[in-house]
Design a protein around this motif. Structure first.
Motif, PDB file in Angstrom:
ATOM      1  N   ALA A  18      -9.623   1.922   4.262  1.00  0.00           N
ATOM      2  CA  ALA A  18      -9.732   2.759   3.063  1.00  0.00           C
ATOM      3  C   ALA A  18      -9.693   1.946   1.775  1.00  0.00           C
ATOM      4  O   ALA A  18     -10.269   2.342   0.766  1.00  0.00           O
ATOM      5  CB  ALA A  18      -8.616   3.811   3.057  1.00  0.00           C
ATOM      6  N   ARG A  19      -8.966   0.828   1.815  1.00  0.00           N
ATOM      7  CA  ARG A  19      -8.917  -0.042   0.640  1.00  0.00           C
ATOM      8  C   ARG A  19      -9.049  -1.485   1.117  1.00  0.00           C
ATOM      9  O   ARG A  19      -8.124  -2.040   1.717  1.00  0.00           O
ATOM     10  CB  ARG A  19      -7.612   0.130  -0.132  1.00  0.00           C
ATOM     11  CG  ARG A  19      -7.668  -0.515  -1.541  1.00  0.00           C
ATOM     12  CD  ARG A  19      -6.299  -0.696  -2.168  1.00  0.00           C
ATOM     13  NE  ARG A  19      -5.461   0.482  -2.159  1.00  0.00           N
ATOM     14  CZ  ARG A  19      -5.412   1.420  -3.105  1.00  0.00           C
ATOM     15  NH1 ARG A  19      -6.227   1.337  -4.142  1.00  0.00           N
ATOM     16  NH2 ARG A  19      -4.586   2.451  -3.001  1.00  0.00           N
TER      17      ARG A  19
ATOM     18  N   ASP B 156      -7.038  -6.022   3.686  1.00  0.00           N
ATOM     19  CA  ASP B 156      -6.671  -4.621   3.884  1.00  0.00           C
ATOM     20  C   ASP B 156      -5.149  -4.581   4.030  1.00  0.00           C
ATOM     21  O   ASP B 156      -4.602  -4.911   5.085  1.00  0.00           O
ATOM     22  CB  ASP B 156      -7.351  -4.069   5.137  1.00  0.00           C
ATOM     23  CG  ASP B 156      -7.128  -2.575   5.327  1.00  0.00           C
ATOM     24  OD1 ASP B 156      -6.075  -2.068   4.901  1.00  0.00           O
ATOM     25  OD2 ASP B 156      -8.008  -1.909   5.930  1.00  0.00           O
TER      26      ASP B 156
ATOM     27  N   GLU C 138       0.856  -1.192   0.000  1.00  0.00           N
ATOM     28  CA  GLU C 138       0.000   0.000   0.000  1.00  0.00           C
ATOM     29  C   GLU C 138       0.888   1.236   0.000  1.00  0.00           C
ATOM     30  O   GLU C 138       1.625   1.492   0.948  1.00  0.00           O
ATOM     31  CB  GLU C 138      -0.906   0.013   1.230  1.00  0.00           C
ATOM     32  CG  GLU C 138      -1.819   1.222   1.310  1.00  0.00           C
ATOM     33  CD  GLU C 138      -2.700   1.368   0.080  1.00  0.00           C
ATOM     34  OE1 GLU C 138      -2.421   2.279  -0.740  1.00  0.00           O
ATOM     35  OE2 GLU C 138      -3.637   0.560  -0.089  1.00  0.00           O
TER      36      GLU C 138
ATOM     37  N   PHE D 175      -2.980  -2.115   4.138  1.00  0.00           N
ATOM     38  CA  PHE D 175      -2.462  -1.168   5.130  1.00  0.00           C
ATOM     39  C   PHE D 175      -2.616  -1.727   6.535  1.00  0.00           C
ATOM     40  O   PHE D 175      -1.689  -1.624   7.368  1.00  0.00           O
ATOM     41  CB  PHE D 175      -3.188   0.175   5.025  1.00  0.00           C
ATOM     42  CG  PHE D 175      -2.740   1.178   6.052  1.00  0.00           C
ATOM     43  CD1 PHE D 175      -1.566   1.877   5.868  1.00  0.00           C
ATOM     44  CD2 PHE D 175      -3.480   1.376   7.218  1.00  0.00           C
ATOM     45  CE1 PHE D 175      -1.130   2.793   6.831  1.00  0.00           C
ATOM     46  CE2 PHE D 175      -3.057   2.280   8.169  1.00  0.00           C
ATOM     47  CZ  PHE D 175      -1.873   2.997   7.992  1.00  0.00           C
ATOM     48  N   ALA D 176      -3.740  -2.349   6.819  1.00  0.00           N
ATOM     49  CA  ALA D 176      -3.929  -2.924   8.149  1.00  0.00           C
ATOM     50  C   ALA D 176      -2.961  -4.066   8.405  1.00  0.00           C
ATOM     51  O   ALA D 176      -2.523  -4.273   9.537  1.00  0.00           O
ATOM     52  CB  ALA D 176      -5.379  -3.411   8.299  1.00  0.00           C
TER      53      ALA D 176
ATOM     54  N   LEU E 222      -2.921   4.968   0.370  1.00  0.00           N
ATOM     55  CA  LEU E 222      -3.929   5.170   1.417  1.00  0.00           C
ATOM     56  C   LEU E 222      -3.378   4.726   2.767  1.00  0.00           C
ATOM     57  O   LEU E 222      -2.911   3.601   2.911  1.00  0.00           O
ATOM     58  CB  LEU E 222      -5.199   4.391   1.074  1.00  0.00           C
ATOM     59  CG  LEU E 222      -5.819   4.733  -0.303  1.00  0.00           C
ATOM     60  CD1 LEU E 222      -7.032   3.865  -0.569  1.00  0.00           C
ATOM     61  CD2 LEU E 222      -6.167   6.211  -0.387  1.00  0.00           C
ATOM     62  N   ASN E 223      -3.449   5.593   3.742  1.00  0.00           N
ATOM     63  CA  ASN E 223      -2.857   5.298   5.053  1.00  0.00           C
ATOM     64  C   ASN E 223      -3.880   5.236   6.174  1.00  0.00           C
ATOM     65  O   ASN E 223      -3.625   5.654   7.310  1.00  0.00           O
ATOM     66  CB  ASN E 223      -1.776   6.328   5.391  1.00  0.00           C
ATOM     67  CG  ASN E 223      -2.312   7.749   5.429  1.00  0.00           C
ATOM     68  OD1 ASN E 223      -3.493   7.983   5.152  1.00  0.00           O
ATOM     69  ND2 ASN E 223      -1.454   8.702   5.778  1.00  0.00           N
ATOM     70  N   THR E 224      -5.048   4.736   5.836  1.00  0.00           N
ATOM     71  CA  THR E 224      -6.121   4.583   6.824  1.00  0.00           C
ATOM     72  C   THR E 224      -6.673   3.165   6.740  1.00  0.00           C
ATOM     73  O   THR E 224      -6.948   2.667   5.644  1.00  0.00           O
ATOM     74  CB  THR E 224      -7.261   5.580   6.563  1.00  0.00           C
ATOM     75  OG1 THR E 224      -6.734   6.908   6.542  1.00  0.00           O
ATOM     76  CG2 THR E 224      -8.331   5.462   7.643  1.00  0.00           C
ATOM     77  N   VAL E 225      -6.853   2.552   7.913  1.00  0.00           N
ATOM     78  CA  VAL E 225      -7.449   1.221   7.947  1.00  0.00           C
ATOM     79  C   VAL E 225      -8.859   1.287   7.378  1.00  0.00           C
ATOM     80  O   VAL E 225      -9.647   2.179   7.719  1.00  0.00           O
ATOM     81  CB  VAL E 225      -7.476   0.675   9.383  1.00  0.00           C
ATOM     82  CG1 VAL E 225      -8.275  -0.635   9.446  1.00  0.00           C
ATOM     83  CG2 VAL E 225      -6.057   0.454   9.896  1.00  0.00           C
TER      84      VAL E 225
ATOM     85  N   LEU F 291       2.019   1.467   5.646  1.00  0.00           N
ATOM     86  CA  LEU F 291       2.240   2.221   4.413  1.00  0.00           C
ATOM     87  C   LEU F 291       3.647   1.988   3.899  1.00  0.00           C
ATOM     88  O   LEU F 291       4.623   1.927   4.659  1.00  0.00           O
ATOM     89  CB  LEU F 291       2.040   3.711   4.688  1.00  0.00           C
ATOM     90  CG  LEU F 291       2.038   4.654   3.466  1.00  0.00           C
ATOM     91  CD1 LEU F 291       0.839   4.368   2.581  1.00  0.00           C
ATOM     92  CD2 LEU F 291       2.059   6.114   3.918  1.00  0.00           C
TER      93      LEU F 291
END
Length: 470
Positions: free
Chosen positions: A444-445, A461, A436, A463-464, A439-442, A468
């Motif tokens: 978001a993708r 996910d 990822e 990022f999760a 996008l740096n939010t859990v 990042l």
């Protein structure tokens, strides 16, 4: 999402058949593989380039009809049609133009050096025509050398005229059989390539696929200049690499291993060929080097045992043998490398090709192909992007860092991203690499991954899972 499938092929079982078959048991993992030796190319996808196919062949193919003594000029025990039926697909055809006068037509005689082997060129074309009529999914590769032991008029326009008379059936020996339609024809622009094994290569775009040449003969022309405009009647593909003249089976075998390593790096750039044969010495005939004796294993035994394992090869290239039937399993083990190795594919998603990239878990080098909609890989429903951020790649990841600098993503509300890889039916391992970089939010993708309509990753996910840029 960064890089996508590495598919690793496993052999598949085929239904029973009355054709020539060989069932191979691989002791390493008890896998079973059945091969129709007279139809083995039918199992390979049309999209495979001919230079990427592992092809067994014979050296001095026609030297079977003149002696049964296994002397220095004897290299085969099977005739050409028998060789075809046993799985051989590359043939070393050595000819000499002969005019014996007294009203007899000028002919191309089969020769081994100065020795006439009692086989003429018409028999080659007749056997090829018979075989391809019965096996239209196969292709026959031939090195056509008309300069064996000199002969008359070599390199003159009359040579081309004589070849034409054989192809169009007008030569008296052909009895009207026209085989011109069986000859694959495509021009090329040769360029020099410096390899350990030397040789010449051709541009990748000129190398035909199996789909292009099924039911055809592909000729490698020796001693014909590219400037000759009449050559557009023939297949103008460069002479492949050929080396391996040693006086023992072990000597040839060791050289063969080095050649195979080279073939992995350059099969995409052109054809390679290794002659697993020996020199002629008083006690070192081709039969001795190939078959050996109780104290000296021949190259055929050593090669058969070597290819009995899953070597994970991109291609063995073309390997020619003397007396290959002497060790059952030799030819089929070379063929089996196709079904084990050809379905290995590395794609740099949204990025360019990355040649000769080492993998952490593999001492060999792998070439990552560029992301492009071509015959053996297609993608729809996505956009490409690049990132300037440095992606942290853990040492345990068996992929080059460069693949994580590009990615594909599908737009919200649009079509789902989809990849298609035409392969032979069987079991495959698929590796997917993700990073990822945006996008740096859990949450978001979040996405699923399905293979053959089966969900294999649910609500992933990245990022999760990894954060990042990692």
């Amino acid at each position: 999402m960064s890089s996508n499938p590495i598919s690793r092929g496993e052999p598949h079982r085929r239904p029973s058949s009355s054709r020539r078959r060989l069932r191979i048991e691989r002791l390493e993992d008890r896998r079973l593989l059945a091969i129709d030796l007279d139809d083995w190319m039918a199992d390979l996808p049309d999209s495979v380039r001919l230079s990427d196919v592992s092809i067994p062949g014979t050296h001095d193919t026609l030297a079977y009809g003149h002696t049964s003594q296994h002397d220095s000029t004897d290299t085969q025990d099977q005739n050409l049609l028998q060789q075809l039926e046993s799985g051989i697909r590359y043939f070393d055809i050595r000819l000499r133009k002969v005019d014996i006068s007294f009203g007899a037509p000028v002919r191309f005689h089969g020769h081994h050096g100065v020795v006439y082997v009692n086989v003429n060129f018409d028999q080659v074309l007749k056997d090829a025509s018979t075989f391809l009529a019965a096996h239209p999914q196969e292709t026959i590769l031939m090195r056509i050398n008309t300069k064996e032991a000199s002969g008359i008029g070599i390199g003159l326009p009359s040579d081309i005229s004589l070849l034409n008379s054989y192809l169009d059936g007008s030569h008296p020996d052909m009895n009207g059989l026209d085989t011109r339609s069986l000859l694959y024809r495509k021009p090329h622009t040769p360029t020099q390539l410096s390899l350990v094994t030397g040789g010449v290569t051709v541009a990748e775009s000129t190398i035909p696929t199996l789909g292009d040449v099924r039911g055809k003969m592909v000729w490698f022309m020796d001693n014909w200049g590219d400037a000759d405009p009449t050559l557009d009647q023939f297949t103008a593909i460069t002479t492949p690499v050929d080396n391996g003249t040693y006086d023992s089976g072990a000597g040839v075998y060791n050289q063969m291993l080095g050649y195979i390593s080279e073939a992995q790096l350059h099969s995409g750039a052109g054809y390679t060929r290794f002659g697993a044969t020996g020199q002629s010495f008083p006690s070192r005939t081709p039969y001795f080097v190939s078959v050996g004796d109780s104290n000296n294993p021949g190259v055929n035994q050593l090669a058969r045992d070597h290819f009995s394992a899953d070597l994970g090869l991109r291609s063995t290239g073309i390997i020619t043998f003397d007396f290959p039937e002497s060790h059952p399993g030799l030819v089929s083990n070379v063929i089996a490398q196709n079904q084990l190795g050809l379905t290995q594919l590395f794609v740099n998603v949204a990025g360019p090709a990355i040649p000769n990239s080492p993998l952490v878990d593999d001492a060999n080098f792998k070439s990552w192909t560029a992301d492009a909609n071509v015959a053996n890989r297609r993608t729809t429903g996505s956009n490409t992007n690049t990132t300037a951020s440095s992606i942290i790649v853990p040492s345990s990841i068996d992929a080059p860092a460069a693949i994580f600098q590009t990615h594909r993503s599908d737009p919200p509300g649009g079509n789902n991203m989809q990849w298609d890889f035409p392969v032979v039916p069987g079991e495959y391992q698929v590796k997917l690499y993700f990073a990822e970089s945006n996008l740096n939010t859990v949450g978001a993708r979040v996405f699923d991954v399905s293979i053959e309509n089966q969900v294999v990753l649910d609500n992933l996910d990245v990022f999760a899972e990894a954060g990042l840029n990692t």
